[in-house]
Structure formats: C-alpha cells, structure tokens
Motif scaffolding. Structure first.
Motif, mmCIF file in Angstrom:
data_model
loop_
_atom_site.group_PDB
_atom_site.id
_atom_site.type_symbol
_atom_site.label_atom_id
_atom_site.label_comp_id
_atom_site.label_asym_id
_atom_site.label_seq_id
_atom_site.Cartn_x
_atom_site.Cartn_y
_atom_site.Cartn_z
ATOM 1 N N PHE A 32 -107.603 38.144 10.209
ATOM 2 C CA PHE A 32 -106.565 38.248 11.241
ATOM 3 C C PHE A 32 -105.454 37.223 10.988
ATOM 4 C CE2 PHE A 32 -104.977 36.409 15.242
ATOM 5 C CZ PHE A 32 -104.274 37.486 15.742
ATOM 6 N N LEU A 33 -105.846 35.975 10.752
ATOM 7 C CA LEU A 33 -104.853 34.919 10.541
ATOM 8 C C LEU A 33 -104.022 35.182 9.289
ATOM 9 C CD1 LEU A 33 -107.019 31.782 11.454
ATOM 10 C CD2 LEU A 33 -105.197 32.833 12.822
ATOM 11 N N ALA A 34 -104.660 35.731 8.253
ATOM 12 C CA ALA A 34 -103.919 36.043 7.024
ATOM 13 C C ALA A 34 -102.890 37.145 7.268
ATOM 14 C CB ALA A 34 -104.890 36.453 5.926
ATOM 15 N N GLU A 35 -103.254 38.126 8.097
ATOM 16 C CA GLU A 35 -102.305 39.198 8.409
ATOM 17 C C GLU A 35 -101.096 38.654 9.173
ATOM 18 O OE1 GLU A 35 -102.259 42.098 7.311
ATOM 19 O OE2 GLU A 35 -104.280 42.630 6.697
ATOM 20 N N VAL A 36 -101.335 37.680 10.043
ATOM 21 C CA VAL A 36 -100.217 37.047 10.761
ATOM 22 C C VAL A 36 -99.388 36.205 9.792
ATOM 23 C CG1 VAL A 36 -99.574 35.429 12.589
ATOM 24 C CG2 VAL A 36 -101.464 37.035 12.951
ATOM 25 N N LEU A 37 -100.085 35.465 8.925
ATOM 26 C CA LEU A 37 -99.386 34.573 7.990
ATOM 27 C C LEU A 37 -98.501 35.350 7.031
ATOM 28 C CD1 LEU A 37 -98.922 31.746 6.896
ATOM 29 C CD2 LEU A 37 -100.972 32.014 5.483
ATOM 30 N N ILE A 38 -98.969 36.523 6.589
ATOM 31 C CA ILE A 38 -98.158 37.274 5.624
ATOM 32 C C ILE A 38 -96.886 37.822 6.288
ATOM 33 C CG2 ILE A 38 -99.131 39.602 5.906
ATOM 34 C CD1 ILE A 38 -99.174 39.777 2.837
ATOM 35 N N ILE A 39 -96.908 37.997 7.596
ATOM 36 C CA ILE A 39 -95.663 38.344 8.301
ATOM 37 C C ILE A 39 -94.703 37.170 8.231
ATOM 38 C CG2 ILE A 39 -94.684 38.742 10.602
ATOM 39 C CD1 ILE A 39 -96.966 40.607 11.189
ATOM 40 N N GLY A 40 -95.257 35.954 8.379
ATOM 41 C CA GLY A 40 -94.416 34.771 8.270
ATOM 42 C C GLY A 40 -93.832 34.600 6.875
ATOM 43 N N THR A 41 -94.653 34.806 5.835
ATOM 44 C CA THR A 41 -94.133 34.663 4.467
ATOM 45 C C THR A 41 -93.166 35.795 4.129
ATOM 46 O OG1 THR A 41 -96.034 35.864 3.516
ATOM 47 C CG2 THR A 41 -96.211 33.460 3.700
ATOM 48 N N GLY A 42 -93.452 36.998 4.646
ATOM 49 C CA GLY A 42 -92.514 38.103 4.450
ATOM 50 C C GLY A 42 -91.188 37.826 5.127
ATOM 51 N N GLY A 43 -91.253 37.234 6.322
ATOM 52 C CA GLY A 43 -90.028 36.849 7.017
ATOM 53 C C GLY A 43 -89.258 35.799 6.239
ATOM 54 N N ALA A 44 -89.985 34.850 5.626
ATOM 55 C CA ALA A 44 -89.317 33.818 4.826
ATOM 56 C C ALA A 44 -88.581 34.435 3.641
ATOM 57 C CB ALA A 44 -90.350 32.803 4.340
ATOM 58 N N VAL A 45 -89.203 35.462 3.027
ATOM 59 C CA VAL A 45 -88.552 36.158 1.912
ATOM 60 C C VAL A 45 -87.228 36.743 2.374
ATOM 61 C CG1 VAL A 45 -88.702 38.152 0.384
ATOM 62 C CG2 VAL A 45 -90.677 36.656 0.672
ATOM 63 N N ARG A 46 -87.270 37.386 3.500
ATOM 64 C CA ARG A 46 -86.078 38.069 4.000
ATOM 65 C C ARG A 46 -85.009 37.079 4.455
ATOM 66 N NH1 ARG A 46 -86.453 43.107 8.136
ATOM 67 N NH2 ARG A 46 -84.256 43.674 8.188
ATOM 68 N N LEU A 47 -85.437 36.057 5.191
ATOM 69 C CA LEU A 47 -84.482 35.156 5.828
ATOM 70 C C LEU A 47 -83.866 34.158 4.861
ATOM 71 C CD1 LEU A 47 -86.532 34.567 9.089
ATOM 72 C CD2 LEU A 47 -84.491 35.990 8.829
ATOM 73 N N THR A 48 -84.504 33.943 3.715
ATOM 74 C CA THR A 48 -83.932 33.050 2.698
ATOM 75 C C THR A 48 -83.179 33.822 1.623
ATOM 76 O OG1 THR A 48 -86.002 33.097 1.410
ATOM 77 C CG2 THR A 48 -85.739 31.316 3.030
ATOM 78 N N GLY A 49 -83.068 35.141 1.793
ATOM 79 C CA GLY A 49 -82.367 35.952 0.805
ATOM 80 C C GLY A 49 -83.121 36.085 -0.501
#
Length: 366
Positions: A32-49
């Motif tokens: 569960f925590l990994a699924e939440v974390l990968i949303i955070g890392t995916g968001g970082a990919v998007r938000l940092t260009g």
C-alpha cells in the motif's frame, strides 16, 4: 422504527483471522505504501519537467537501460520512478504468493509459476517476431505478459475457495502493476500525451484503493456479511463515492491542461485550465459537504465507519485548502504534488468507509 431508518444492532467485534499472519499484513502495508509513494515519485517526474528524462522505453536511452550523465538530473528522476515500478511489482507479487501459501493453495501457486514461465516464453517469442517485422516489440511483449497474468488470475481465483476476495485483490494489484508498466511506456513513446498521463495517474489511484481494500479484508473475519448501517446512509455513501470519482477526474483533466506538462518542450492545448479549475472545485465542495453530513450522522448514531469518515473529512478539508492556495499562487510544484498524493489518500480512506458499511454476520446463538 423501520430497518431502513435505524442501524442494525452492533455486532460484537471479532478477532482478525490468525491464518493470514503478521508477515503477510506487513507486506500488504508495504505494498500500500509503495503504491502511494510511486504517485509521489510520478508527480516529481511531472512537476520537475522530467517526463522525457529518459527518451526511450524500456531503455533509458537507445544504448543504455540506465540514465547517462549527460541526461542530467531529469534522467535520474525519471529512472527513479521507473525503478519504483519494480519495487511495487515485487511487493505485489510477494503479497500474492504469501496469500496463496497462507491459504494452503500450493497447487494454485504452482499454476501461477507455470503461467509465469509460459508468459515469459510467449512474451520473448512475440518480442523476437515483432522486432523482426519492425513492430513495437516491447509493447507487444508486455501485452502478452499481461494477458498471461489475466489468464493465471482467472484460473487461480476460480480454484481457490477460502478467502477468494483476498486472492482476487492480490491478483488485481499484480495485473495493475504490469498494466501500469505498459501504460508508462506508452506515455513516453507518445511524448507525454496528456490523456495517457492522466490515465496513468488515475490507474495509480485505483491501485492505491485496491491495496487499501486488501488491508481491510485481511483484518476482517471471513464469511457472509450484512449491512451495518441504515439504508439511506449506504445510499449517500455510494453517491459520495461517485462525487469523489468525478472530483478526481476533473482534477486530472485540469492538471492535464495546466503548466506542469512533464517536459519543457511539451505544450498542452485543448481545454481552458482556468475554467477547469473552477469546474474541478464545484464537485470538491459538494464532496466536502457530503462527507461532513456522513461524518456527523455516523458519530451521532455510533456507526462503524465513523472514525474513517473523520479521517476522510480532515484529508478533504486539507485538500480544499491546498487547492485554493495553489490556484491563487500560480500552482507551485510542491503544492500540486501534495494535492496529487492527498487525492490518492482520500480515495483510499473512503474505500475503507465503503467496506465498513457491512459487517460479518453474527453467529446464531446456541
């Protein structure tokens, strides 16, 4: 007073089934925590260009599977998110295997192994053939592996009798992770198409909800279940689920037309992001009002989901505040990332609320 206007009497709490054991629950929490974390890392990919930090898929560059120094920080951010996919997949597979073992389904575990071997062989053959004809070899190979997962899930779930819902949920996560790998690759190959990026995020939220549902059922007692709340409360809860889905959908659409496209060279066109931000806010306010009504009613009547509704209310209230602040300050990256993760957590918490609408049927008195 009718059964539809009054909650059924509270059933005595039953202990969690020992058959699942602590190791499986720990793995389920990590999944569960990994699924939440990968949303955070995916968001970082998007938000940092960094969406195209790795220009290829599954390789990072045409010559290397890992990012090279000349790609800079963007390549490492994108590759870090890809690496998280492997972590998520291993945890999902571990939960599935241990679930089958704890349920004594060793024969079905062997079936999974044969399907895995057959899927790998078939995927390899498809890759070789597609590559020879200049077709998208890796996409077709992963699709073949995905079909093998679906077939294995169908056979396994049909064969298992005890705690079939846990096996189903565990398989959904495994299948979802494989599918997400495919969608992530298509995202890169299509140059960050906004609709595919949005689908990628939405699918991740669904996987967070599925892992949350597994946790709820892992702690629950097996057997038939009955409604534990008044009918009107259940109806309003399901309506709120729909409003939550609409709110997230408009949030994805809004972000897809905003400034954070995932890469400096990707220009998003289409809907007006300013108008969409207001449209996204309307169901958000309705959602907050509905959850408030449910939370107050649940606490007044001492209903089972009351604590989780309180948690959902806090998360959504924070979401509204973050949404307002980010909209008034030009969508700063950190706040947008927080908004994305909180949306997943609110969906997961509300999944628990929905599952708490029912309780195990009390054993008849002797």
């Amino acid at each position: 007073m009718s059964a539809d206007t009054a909650a059924p009497p509270a059933a005595p709490a039953a202990p969690a089934p020992a058959v699942l054991g602590r190791p499986l629950r720990v793995l389920a929490w990590l999944s569960f925590l990994a699924e939440v974390l990968i949303i955070g890392t995916g968001g970082a990919v998007r938000l940092t260009g960094s969406g195209l930090g790795c220009s290829e898929w599954p390789l990072c560059t045409p010559e290397s599977i890992v990012p090279t120094q000349d790609l800079g920080i963007h390549g490492f951010i994108e590759f870090g998110n890809r690496t998280m996919t492997g972590v998520v997949g291993l945890l999902a597979l571990a939960v599935l295997v241990l679930t089958l073992l704890r349920l004594g389904a060793r024969r079905q575990l062997a079936v999974v192994g044969w399907f895995a071997l057959g899927g790998l062989v078939a995927a390899g053959a498809v890759y070789a053939i597609a590559n020879a004809f200049g077709a998208p070899a890796f996409v077709l190979a992963v699709t073949t592996a995905l079909l093998a997962c679906v077939a294995a899930a169908y056979v396994t779930v049909r064969a298992v009798r005890a705690r079939r819902e846990l096996v189903t949920l565990a398989w959904l996560v495994v299948i979802g992770v494989v599918a997400q790998g495919l969608v992530g690759g298509i995202t890169v190959l299509t140059g960050l198409n906004p609709f595919i990026v949005g689908f990628h995020y939405t699918s991740s939220v669904v996987l967070v909800c599925v892992t949350a549902a597994y946790l709820v059922r892992a702690y629950a007692v097996a057997g038939p279940r009955e409604r534990a709340v008044p009918l009107w409360f259940a109806v309003v809860t399901h309506v709120t689920t729909l409003v939550l889905a609409v709110t997230i959908a408009f949030g994805v659409l809004t972000t897809g037309n905003g400034p954070h496209s995932g890469d400096a060279d990707v220009i998003r066109t289409g809907f007006d992001a300013t108008v969409l931000a207001h449209v996204h806010a309307w169901p958000g306010y309705v959602l907050l009002a509905l959850v408030l009504v449910l939370a107050v009613a649940a606490w007044m009547r001492r209903l089972s989901p009351r604590r989780w509704l309180a948690a959902v209310l806090v998360v959504i209230a924070v979401q509204v505040a973050v949404g307002v602040v980010q909209a008034r300050n030009g969508l700063p990256e950190l706040l947008v990332g927080i908004h994305m993760v909180l949306a997943a957590l609110s969906a997961a918490a509300f999944t628990v609320v929905v599952l708490r609408l029912k309780r195990p049927v009390a054993a008849p008195a002797e």
